[in-house]
Design a protein around this motif. Structure first.
Motif, mmCIF file in Angstrom:
data_model
loop_
_atom_site.group_PDB
_atom_site.id
_atom_site.type_symbol
_atom_site.label_atom_id
_atom_site.label_comp_id
_atom_site.label_asym_id
_atom_site.label_seq_id
_atom_site.Cartn_x
_atom_site.Cartn_y
_atom_site.Cartn_z
ATOM 1 N N UNK A 195 0.834 -1.206 0.000
ATOM 2 C CA UNK A 195 0.000 0.000 0.000
ATOM 3 C C UNK A 195 0.868 1.256 0.000
ATOM 4 N N UNK A 196 1.672 1.413 -1.025
ATOM 5 C CA UNK A 196 2.615 2.525 -1.165
ATOM 6 C C UNK A 196 1.910 3.869 -1.027
ATOM 7 N N UNK A 197 2.548 4.783 -0.253
ATOM 8 C CA UNK A 197 2.074 6.153 -0.099
ATOM 9 C C UNK A 197 3.271 7.097 -0.239
ATOM 10 N N UNK A 198 3.009 8.295 -0.687
ATOM 11 C CA UNK A 198 4.062 9.293 -0.843
ATOM 12 C C UNK A 198 4.792 9.498 0.472
ATOM 13 N N UNK A 199 6.120 9.416 0.427
ATOM 14 C CA UNK A 199 6.950 9.707 1.578
ATOM 15 C C UNK A 199 7.137 8.575 2.565
ATOM 16 N N UNK A 200 6.553 7.382 2.316
ATOM 17 C CA UNK A 200 6.669 6.284 3.296
ATOM 18 C C UNK A 200 7.989 5.516 3.181
ATOM 19 N N UNK A 201 8.793 5.808 2.161
ATOM 20 C CA UNK A 201 10.077 5.129 1.996
ATOM 21 C C UNK A 201 9.953 3.698 1.519
ATOM 22 N N UNK A 202 8.752 3.276 1.152
ATOM 23 C CA UNK A 202 8.540 1.900 0.733
ATOM 24 C C UNK A 202 8.726 1.697 -0.762
ATOM 25 N N UNK A 203 9.225 0.520 -1.106
ATOM 26 C CA UNK A 203 9.298 0.093 -2.503
ATOM 27 C C UNK A 203 7.973 -0.598 -2.816
ATOM 28 N N UNK A 204 7.222 -0.111 -3.807
ATOM 29 C CA UNK A 204 5.880 -0.639 -4.040
ATOM 30 C C UNK A 204 5.850 -2.031 -4.659
ATOM 31 N N UNK A 205 4.985 -2.877 -4.091
ATOM 32 C CA UNK A 205 4.705 -4.200 -4.649
ATOM 33 C C UNK A 205 3.926 -4.010 -5.953
ATOM 34 N N UNK A 206 4.233 -4.803 -6.947
ATOM 35 C CA UNK A 206 3.494 -4.757 -8.204
ATOM 36 C C UNK A 206 4.410 -5.011 -9.375
ATOM 37 N N UNK A 207 3.818 -4.985 -10.555
ATOM 38 C CA UNK A 207 4.548 -5.176 -11.803
ATOM 39 C C UNK A 207 4.592 -3.837 -12.530
ATOM 40 N N UNK A 208 5.794 -3.317 -12.726
ATOM 41 C CA UNK A 208 5.964 -1.973 -13.268
ATOM 42 C C UNK A 208 6.727 -2.031 -14.586
#
Length: 168
Positions: A30-43
């Motif tokens: 559940x990526x959000x701006x500024x959370x420092x997380x690498x988003x799960x998914x296919x990009x």
């Protein structure tokens, strides 16, 4: 072609396997701006950018263009250019793509939150050069420059980078 990135920092594709650096917030479904997380998914890999004053054009079938000193990327969710390239100086919050530290000497723009752009769901998620100390990113995937250049040799317009959730 598919590139797989795992939460324990492995990047694999049919041509190889490298250790990579991820966001300081870990892997996030559940990526959000500024959370420092690498988003799960296919990009999808949209294009490559590089510092032509430091490197030759990377060998890749991806569309590629040099970075200019006034290139930036908007990271302000309330701005109409959110998660889009901008020219600096720019009035809203943005990242400078022309950096002295070498981290953006090569950037691969990932198709995260770009079709359509949803304010607040994350911006400027790239595949880029890792810092020598392998310090975590702000949410990107990073590789040492020689590894990134090797990976790009195998990438084309149909390449997808898949970030997978940790297995329980």
């Amino acid at each position: 072609m598919e590139i797989t990135v795992t939460a324990d920092g492995r990047l694999t594709w049919p041509g190889g396997d490298f250790r990579c650096v991820l966001g300081r917030g870990g892997v996030k479904a559940d990526k959000r701006e500024g959370d420092g997380g690498t988003p799960v998914g296919a990009w999808p890999l949209r294009r490559a950018l590089w510092r032509a004053d430091r490197l030759e054009r990377p060998s890749t079938a991806l569309p590629a263009s040099p970075i200019a000193p006034d290139d930036g990327w908007c990271d302000e969710p309330a701005d109409p250019a959110y998660n889009r390239p901008v020219r600096t100086p720019y009035p809203a919050s943005h990242e400078a793509l022309w950096r002295e530290d070498g981290v953006y000497d090569v950037i691969v723009v990932l198709g995260h939150n770009d079709d359509p752009v949803v304010p607040g769901l994350g911006s400027a998620v790239f595949l880029h050069v890792a810092r020598p100390d392998r310090e975590p990113t702000a949410g990107c995937v990073a590789l040492p420059l020689p590894d990134l250049l090797r990976l790009l040799e195998d990438c084309g317009p149909d390449t997808v980078l898949r970030v997978v959730e940790p297995t329980p």
